[in-house]
Design a protein around this motif. Structure first.
Motif, PDB file in Angstrom:
ATOM      1  N   ASP A   1       0.948  -1.032  -0.054  1.00 21.25           N
ATOM      2  CA  ASP A   1      -0.148   0.067   0.006  1.00 21.25           C
ATOM      3  C   ASP A   1       0.985   1.399   0.076  1.00 21.25           C
ATOM      4  O   ASP A   1       2.108   1.096   0.086  1.00 21.25           O
ATOM      5  CB  ASP A   1      -0.994  -0.037   1.269  1.00 21.25           C
ATOM      6  CG  ASP A   1      -2.363   0.801   0.772  1.00 21.25           C
ATOM      7  OD1 ASP A   1      -2.323   1.740   0.123  1.00 21.25           O
ATOM      8  OD2 ASP A   1      -3.297   0.271   1.528  1.00 21.25           O
ATOM      9  N   TRP A   2       0.272   2.452  -0.046  1.00 24.49           N
ATOM     10  CA  TRP A   2       0.932   3.605  -0.521  1.00 24.49           C
ATOM     11  C   TRP A   2       1.973   3.772   0.879  1.00 24.49           C
ATOM     12  O   TRP A   2       1.441   4.151   1.962  1.00 24.49           O
ATOM     13  CB  TRP A   2      -0.005   4.576  -0.272  1.00 24.49           C
ATOM     14  CG  TRP A   2       0.690   6.310  -0.633  1.00 24.49           C
ATOM     15  CD1 TRP A   2       1.257   6.789   0.123  1.00 24.49           C
ATOM     16  CD2 TRP A   2       0.390   6.943  -1.818  1.00 24.49           C
ATOM     17  NE1 TRP A   2       1.828   8.056  -0.357  1.00 24.49           N
ATOM     18  CE2 TRP A   2       1.416   8.157  -1.507  1.00 24.49           C
ATOM     19  CE3 TRP A   2      -0.316   6.961  -3.018  1.00 24.49           C
ATOM     20  CZ2 TRP A   2       1.128   9.315  -2.356  1.00 24.49           C
ATOM     21  CZ3 TRP A   2      -0.374   8.055  -3.812  1.00 24.49           C
ATOM     22  CH2 TRP A   2       0.385   9.175  -3.591  1.00 24.49           C
TER      23      TRP A   2
ATOM     24  N   MET B   1       4.983   0.850  -3.634  1.00 26.05           N
ATOM     25  CA  MET B   1       4.364   2.088  -3.833  1.00 26.05           C
ATOM     26  C   MET B   1       4.545   3.269  -3.373  1.00 26.05           C
ATOM     27  O   MET B   1       4.565   3.449  -2.027  1.00 26.05           O
ATOM     28  CB  MET B   1       2.776   1.636  -3.630  1.00 26.05           C
ATOM     29  CG  MET B   1       1.745   2.804  -4.079  1.00 26.05           C
ATOM     30  SD  MET B   1       0.031   2.653  -3.407  1.00 26.05           S
ATOM     31  CE  MET B   1      -0.499   1.200  -4.080  1.00 26.05           C
ATOM     32  N   MET B   2       4.953   4.080  -3.885  1.00 27.07           N
ATOM     33  CA  MET B   2       5.386   5.714  -3.580  1.00 27.07           C
ATOM     34  C   MET B   2       6.186   5.919  -2.541  1.00 27.07           C
ATOM     35  O   MET B   2       6.231   7.016  -1.698  1.00 27.07           O
ATOM     36  CB  MET B   2       4.142   6.422  -3.344  1.00 27.07           C
ATOM     37  CG  MET B   2       3.297   6.736  -4.555  1.00 27.07           C
ATOM     38  SD  MET B   2       4.059   8.075  -5.695  1.00 27.07           S
ATOM     39  CE  MET B   2       4.699   9.261  -4.675  1.00 27.07           C
TER      40      MET B   2
END
Length: 721
Positions: free
Chosen positions: A267-268, A299-300
């Motif tokens: 997840d982010w 992610m990110m």
């Protein structure tokens, strides 16, 4: 591209190119500057270079065919090996055509419509250039304080599992390679994200292994069995270890036990958050823990691209871990047909025809009408066209009815409730006033509301939460309606006119000051693009409400968590001993929820005849047949959700008071009587025992059939082994 070619491509990649495939960035990193034509974005904050951005494997949060085409074409020019990017986004309950929030879809108990909603979301997403949706969210939830309850289908592992399968089938279809109208699904959040302490977002989860397996894992497993292509890690801890770095959870359970060989994405920011959790000292250790756990895409955050190359070269991380991750990413791209057609289904012309078309809007309206739950009705609904209506409340003329995760919704093209009612009856028959804001009220608003209410036969109050009061980051300790709206109800109650409340919200609410003050309550949730029309259909009897709660409504926040499939205790509260202080009970509240799981009213009435069992004994080779007759005793066609529950009376470990095992949704005409049958097999009686073995107990069982988890007829049978 065949497997040999994919292996050849992997062998051509440098270590840095491989690891860049494992990075996902938001689309702003790939937009060319109008000034100098260079790729821009906040690269410095992540400590990455333009060369890394040119090699990135996937982009997040993009939409629109023309934009996707531009970004992909630019990327293909810059990537040395011409490896196309994956485009992903949170398309949770619709792209432009927004369907009801997933919690509402769960209340439809309609798997076919759920699948259709996902198929339409996939079609609109794919033609707009997307390849992957971060859905379905199948986290089981028992705490309505958690904002993301709106993304779940409820509190029951069986029902959640059925909807998980429906959503995956709808998103992915049968063949992603040949069907460009589908997108790959990403089930989330693995695992047990919905069990955060106190209902607080991102909070600690502490479950026993039995609870995890019995209640929280089944829906994820069902999605994977349906062929879901991706899994997203959760933010929370599982058995003391954050999921994103949890090798036991991701390698042993997800990969080995469940046999998942698809793409695992964080997840982010979840990789770098291993530091805040306190299991990683720095970004390098965070990267080490995540790759060891088997996370394929970060992610990110940039822990992978900054530290994995040196971790591999120093021998601390085996390059085979990088290769297996990249191979899975390339395989997904190949399955989507991106090597042959990097633009896949992106088509601006077709996008204009398909997105938010009449057919899709009609489907949204049907599902919205099936998702609304009639909680209370003292013969005030359905409304009559000749009645003078006072439509009052902050949602009377608001278009904030889509709910969270509707960021692509076509808000300008749908009606609010006032417009929908005006389109159904003579416009002079409906007067409207705001009455209050979401959480503010003025004397002028009250006066305007009272004035039109006095002129009317029935008051319809459109009340609820704003969309920002639920969803991610939307945890609340007070889940009542805001005081301003309760004041509005109390004021209008003094007029002694019938009051109907329509609720717009993303969670079960504490309805004190609402349910006890009004004559009818229609739970509409956030019903989507065509929600206002669907609500109007129900209010005026064009549609008979058939929704049933997939999550209990508490008496008050002090009961939470309150759910139907709870355990008994050694000192259960007994009706025969109402004055016994030393029983498991509250002094100031009933134990039971205000509205139980499976509950919902209709404009007609259904009569259940006695339940008949084929035998009082069953074996693994001789299933039990259970039959009951249902009669529509009213004067209107209606759908009933006939529900079957089981209780293991004496188990090796304590078993729930009831567990949903099957249901049947049936349509009956007035006066019609039909026979509904269920088959109970030994498989349905199995559970995880003390040693986590999955088996059944010989002995006595109770079976319940009825319209909800509370009002059900009970019979007994024995399992022989």
């Amino acid at each position: 591209m065949n497997n040999t070619q994919l292996t050849g491509l992997l062998e051509q990649m440098t270590l840095e190119e491989k690891i860049a495939q494992m990075l996902q960035l938001v689309v702003s990193y790939f937009v060319e500057s109008e000034v100098d034509g260079q790729i821009t974005g906040p690269m410095e904050s992540l400590g990455i270079t333009e060369e890394t951005v040119n090699q990135v494997g996937s982009a997040l949060g993009i939409g629109g065919a023309a934009r996707v085409i531009q970004v992909q074409q630019n990327h293909m020019k810059n990537d040395r090996l011409g490896i196309p990017m994956l485009f992903m986004a949170d398309i949770v309950h619709g792209y432009k055509t927004i369907f009801p929030i997933p919690l509402a879809i769960g209340c439809s108990w309609d798997q076919d419509l759920a699948e259709q909603s996902a198929a339409i979301a996939a079609k609109e997403s794919a033609v707009s250039g997307l390849h992957v949706t971060f859905a379905p969210m199948v986290d089981l939830v028992r705490d309505p304080r958690w904002g993301r309850v709106m993304e779940s289908t409820g509190e029951d592992p069986y029902l959640n599992s059925l909807f998980a399968r429906s959503f995956v089938r709808g998103f992915q279809g049968d063949d992603l390679a040949s069907d460009v109208n589908r997108v790959a699904a990403c089930v989330k959040h693995f695992a047990a994200y919905g069990a955060g302490e106190g209902g607080r977002e991102y909070n600690t989860v502490d479950l026993s292994e039995r609870q995890l397996r019995e209640y929280y894992l089944p829906a994820y497993k069902a999605a994977l069995e349906e062929g879901c292509e991706l899994v997203m890690t959760s933010f929370n801890t599982v058995h003391g270890s954050p999921a994103t770095g949890n090798r036991t959870l991701m390698r042993d359970i997800l990969r080995t036990e469940f046999g998942f060989d698809g793409v695992l994405i964080s997840d982010w920011g979840a990789v770098i958050e291993l530091i805040a959790h306190g299991v990683a000292e720095d970004e390098e250790q965070a990267a080490f823990l995540a790759i060891q756990a088997g996370v394929d895409i970060e992610m990110m955050t940039s822990c992978y691209v900054k530290y994995l190359p040196e971790l591999v070269r120093s021998g601390k991380v085996d390059e085979s871990l990088i290769d297996e991750a990249v191979r899975r990413i390339l395989h997904l791209k190949n399955k989507l047909g991106l090597f042959e057609n990097p633009l896949r289904g992106a088509d601006p012309e077709a996008e204009r025809e398909i997105v938010f078309c009449d057919e899709h809007r009609a489907a949204s309206r049907e599902l919205a009408s099936k998702s609304c739950v009639l909680l209370k009705n003292t013969n005030v609904l359905p409304l009559q066209s000749e009645q003078q209506i006072a439509l009052i409340g902050p949602f009377a003329q608001s278009k904030d009815i889509l709910g969270s995760w509707s960021w692509t919704g076509a808000e300008e093209h749908f009606m609010n409730l006032h417009e929908a009612i005006q389109g159904r009856i003579t416009s002079s028959k409906v007067l409207s006033a705001e009455g209050s804001g979401i959480d503010t009220i003025t004397e002028k608003q009250i006066q305007e509301a009272v004035e039109i209410a006095r002129q009317s036969d029935v008051i319809v109050l459109a009340l609820g939460e704003s969309s920002l009061m639920s969803g991610e980051g939307g945890s609340r300790t007070d889940i009542r309606l805001p005081e301003a709206q309760l004041q509005l109800i109390a004021t209008l109650r003094t007029l002694e006119k019938p009051i109907v409340v329509v609720l717009f919200n993303g969670r079960p609410l504490d309805l004190h000051g609402v349910e006890d003050q009004v004559d009818a309550v229609l739970e509409a949730w956030f019903p989507g693009s065509e929600g206002a029309s669907a609500i109007t259909d129900i209010l005026y009897g064009d549609v008979n409400p058939s929704g049933r709660l997939s999550m209990s409504f508490p008496q008050s926040v002090g009961q939470i968590p309150v759910y139907y499939n709870h355990f008994n205790t050694g000192r259960p509260k007994k009706e025969s001993e109402p004055d016994n202080r030393y029983a498991s009970q509250y002094l100031d509240s009933p134990n039971e929820p205000l509205y139980p799981f499976g509950y919902g009213l209709s404009y007609t009435q259904f009569k259940y005849d006695d339940m008949v069992l084929s035998s009082e004994e069953m074996t693994s080779d001789l299933p039990l047949q259970i039959t009951t007759k249902i009669t529509n005793t009213g004067n209107m066609p209606g759908e009933e959700v006939v529900q079957l529950y089981i209780r293991d009376i004496t188990g090796e470990v304590v078993r729930p008071m009831k567990e949903l095992k099957a249901y049947s949704k049936v349509l009956l005409q007035p006066g019609e009587c039909i026979e509904v049958s269920f088959t109970v097999t030994e498989e349905q009686l199995k559970y995880h025992h003390y040693d986590l073995s999955y088996t059944s107990d010989a002995g006595e069982f109770a079976v319940f059939v009825g319209p909800n988890s509370r009002d059900a007829v009970e019979r007994r049978f024995r399992l022989l082994k």
